[in-house]
Design a protein around this motif. Structure first.
Motif, short mmCIF file in Angstrom:
data_model
loop_
_atom_site.label_atom_id
_atom_site.label_comp_id
_atom_site.label_asym_id
_atom_site.label_seq_id
_atom_site.Cartn_x
_atom_site.Cartn_y
_atom_site.Cartn_z
N THR A 168 3.91 7.08 31.94
CA THR A 168 3.90 8.44 31.26
C THR A 168 5.39 9.11 30.90
O THR A 168 6.45 8.43 32.17
N ASP A 169 5.35 10.51 30.27
CA ASP A 169 7.07 10.47 30.49
C ASP A 169 6.48 11.70 29.72
O ASP A 169 5.83 12.24 29.03
N GLY A 170 7.56 13.16 30.10
CA GLY A 170 7.89 14.34 29.35
C GLY A 170 8.33 15.34 30.52
O GLY A 170 9.27 15.03 30.98
N GLU A 171 8.03 16.17 30.44
CA GLU A 171 8.67 17.68 31.13
C GLU A 171 8.35 17.52 32.62
O GLU A 171 9.68 17.23 32.72
N GLN A 197 1.70 11.58 40.30
CA GLN A 197 1.87 13.71 40.10
C GLN A 197 2.02 13.13 38.45
O GLN A 197 2.25 15.11 37.98
N ALA A 198 3.76 12.51 38.01
CA ALA A 198 4.22 12.60 37.05
C ALA A 198 3.77 12.67 36.21
O ALA A 198 2.54 13.42 35.14
N LEU A 199 2.60 12.12 35.89
CA LEU A 199 1.15 11.30 34.78
C LEU A 199 0.42 12.91 34.87
O LEU A 199 -0.01 13.11 33.54
N LEU A 200 0.36 13.47 35.67
CA LEU A 200 -1.17 14.84 36.03
C LEU A 200 -0.41 15.86 34.86
O LEU A 200 -0.65 16.92 34.26
N ALA A 201 1.16 16.18 35.68
CA ALA A 201 2.27 17.28 34.80
C ALA A 201 2.18 17.12 33.29
O ALA A 201 2.55 17.86 32.77
N ASN A 202 2.32 15.68 32.56
CA ASN A 202 3.65 15.20 31.57
C ASN A 202 1.43 15.79 30.73
O ASN A 202 1.68 15.64 29.88
N ARG A 203 0.29 15.08 30.91
CA ARG A 203 -0.74 15.53 30.68
C ARG A 203 -0.41 14.30 29.99
O ARG A 203 -1.21 13.73 28.42
N ALA A 204 -0.31 12.83 29.55
CA ALA A 204 -0.29 11.99 29.27
C ALA A 204 0.70 10.38 29.15
O ALA A 204 0.74 11.15 30.68
N PHE A 205 -0.04 9.85 28.59
CA PHE A 205 0.54 8.42 29.87
C PHE A 205 -0.01 6.95 29.00
O PHE A 205 -0.85 7.66 27.92
N CYS A 206 0.38 6.13 28.98
CA CYS A 206 0.67 4.67 27.95
C CYS A 206 -0.35 4.20 29.36
O CYS A 206 0.28 3.75 30.18
N VAL A 207 -1.69 3.36 28.20
CA VAL A 207 -1.70 2.33 29.52
C VAL A 207 -1.11 0.79 28.58
O VAL A 207 -1.41 0.67 27.64
N PHE A 213 12.48 1.49 34.20
CA PHE A 213 12.33 1.33 32.98
C PHE A 213 13.64 0.37 32.50
O PHE A 213 14.19 0.25 30.76
N THR A 214 14.45 0.15 33.21
CA THR A 214 15.73 -0.88 33.02
C THR A 214 15.59 -2.11 32.85
O THR A 214 16.43 -3.24 31.95
N VAL A 215 14.23 -2.36 33.23
CA VAL A 215 14.27 -3.73 32.82
C VAL A 215 12.61 -3.63 31.75
O VAL A 215 12.14 -2.96 31.67
N LEU A 224 5.64 5.92 22.03
CA LEU A 224 4.19 6.37 20.75
C LEU A 224 4.26 7.73 20.50
O LEU A 224 5.30 9.21 20.65
N GLU A 225 2.83 8.26 19.91
CA GLU A 225 3.12 9.67 19.78
C GLU A 225 3.23 10.67 21.50
O GLU A 225 3.51 11.65 20.08
N THR A 226 2.66 9.92 22.34
CA THR A 226 2.38 11.19 23.64
C THR A 226 4.22 11.10 23.99
O THR A 226 4.21 12.36 24.90
#
Length: 175
Positions: free
Chosen positions: A39-42, A75-85, A111-113, A119-121
Motif C-alpha cells: 500500500t502507499d498513500g497519506e 494500519q497503513a493499508l486501512l488508512a490508505n484505503r488501497a492495496f496491491c496484491v 522496498f529497496t529490494v 498502478l492506479e491506486t
C-alpha cells in the motif's frame, strides 16, 4: 483423521472451538500461493507477505485479504484505503522473507529490494510478480485477531508466465 484429533462443529454442539495449535498444524498442510500485499498513500508505504488471499467475485472483480490486527502494515493499508496484491514467482522467495519480517528490513527499507512501479491506486506493484491486482477497499472488518479486507480490483498487471512460489508445511516451495 484420527479420533483424538477429530473436532465436531462447535456451533452445532456448543463445544469449544478446535485447539489453535491443531488448527495451525492443519492449515500448514494446505498449500497456498505466496503474495506480497503493498500500500502507499497519506499513511505511508507498507507491505506484508500473505497467503490468506482469495478471490471473492468476478463482477465486480474483488479479492479478500486477511492481515493480523497487530501488523503495522495493516494500519497503513486501512488508512490508505488501497492495496496491491502481488503474486510471487519462485525466484521471489527473498522478497517473501523480507516482507514477512524475517530479515530485519522494516517499513520503507523493504522496498529497496525488487523493482516496483505504481498502478492506479498508487500502491507498489512488483514488476517481477506473476500478476498484480490493484485494489480499493470496499469493505473491512475485524474478525477475532485479523482484519478481513475486501478490495475491488481497479487494475491488473499480468507478469511473465513462470513457476509460482508456494507455502506449505511452514516452508516455501517452488513448483
Amino acid at each position: 483423521m484420527s479420533k483424538s484429533q477429530a473436532t465436531p462443529n462447535s456451533a452445532a454442539t456448543g463445544a469449544e472451538s478446535p485447539d489453535a495449535i491443531l488448527f495451525r498444524e492443519g492449515m500448514s498442510r494446505a498449500a497456498a500461493a505466496v503474495h506480497v500485499v503493498t500500500t502507499d498513500g497519506e499513511a505511508g508505504r507498507a507491505g506484508f507477505t500473505a497467503t490468506a488471499v482469495t478471490p471473492v467475485t468476478d463482477s465486480p472483480a474483488s479479492l479478500l485479504v486477511c492481515v493480523n490486527t497487530a501488523s503495522r502494515s495493516a494500519q497503513a493499508l486501512l488508512a490508505n484505503r488501497a492495496f496491491c496484491v502481488n503474486t510471487l514467482g519462485a525466484e521471489d522467495l527473498a522478497l517473501a522473507d523480507i516482507f514477512a519480517g524475517r530479515t530485519g528490513l522494516q517499513g520503507q527499507d523493504r522496498f529497496t529490494v525488487g523493482a516496483w512501479e505504481k498502478l492506479e491506486t498508487g500502491s507498489p506493484a512488483l514488476t517481477t510478480s506473476l500478476v498484480s491486482f490493484d485494489c480499493r477497499i470496499s469493505d473491512a472488518r475485524v474478525v477475532a485477531t485479523h482484519h478481513v479486507i475486501i478490495g475491488e480490483i481497479v487494475g491488473i498487471r499480468l507478469g511473465e508466465r513462470k513457476p509460482p512460489l508456494i507455502y506449505q508445511g511452514r516452508h516455501y516451495h517452488k513448483l
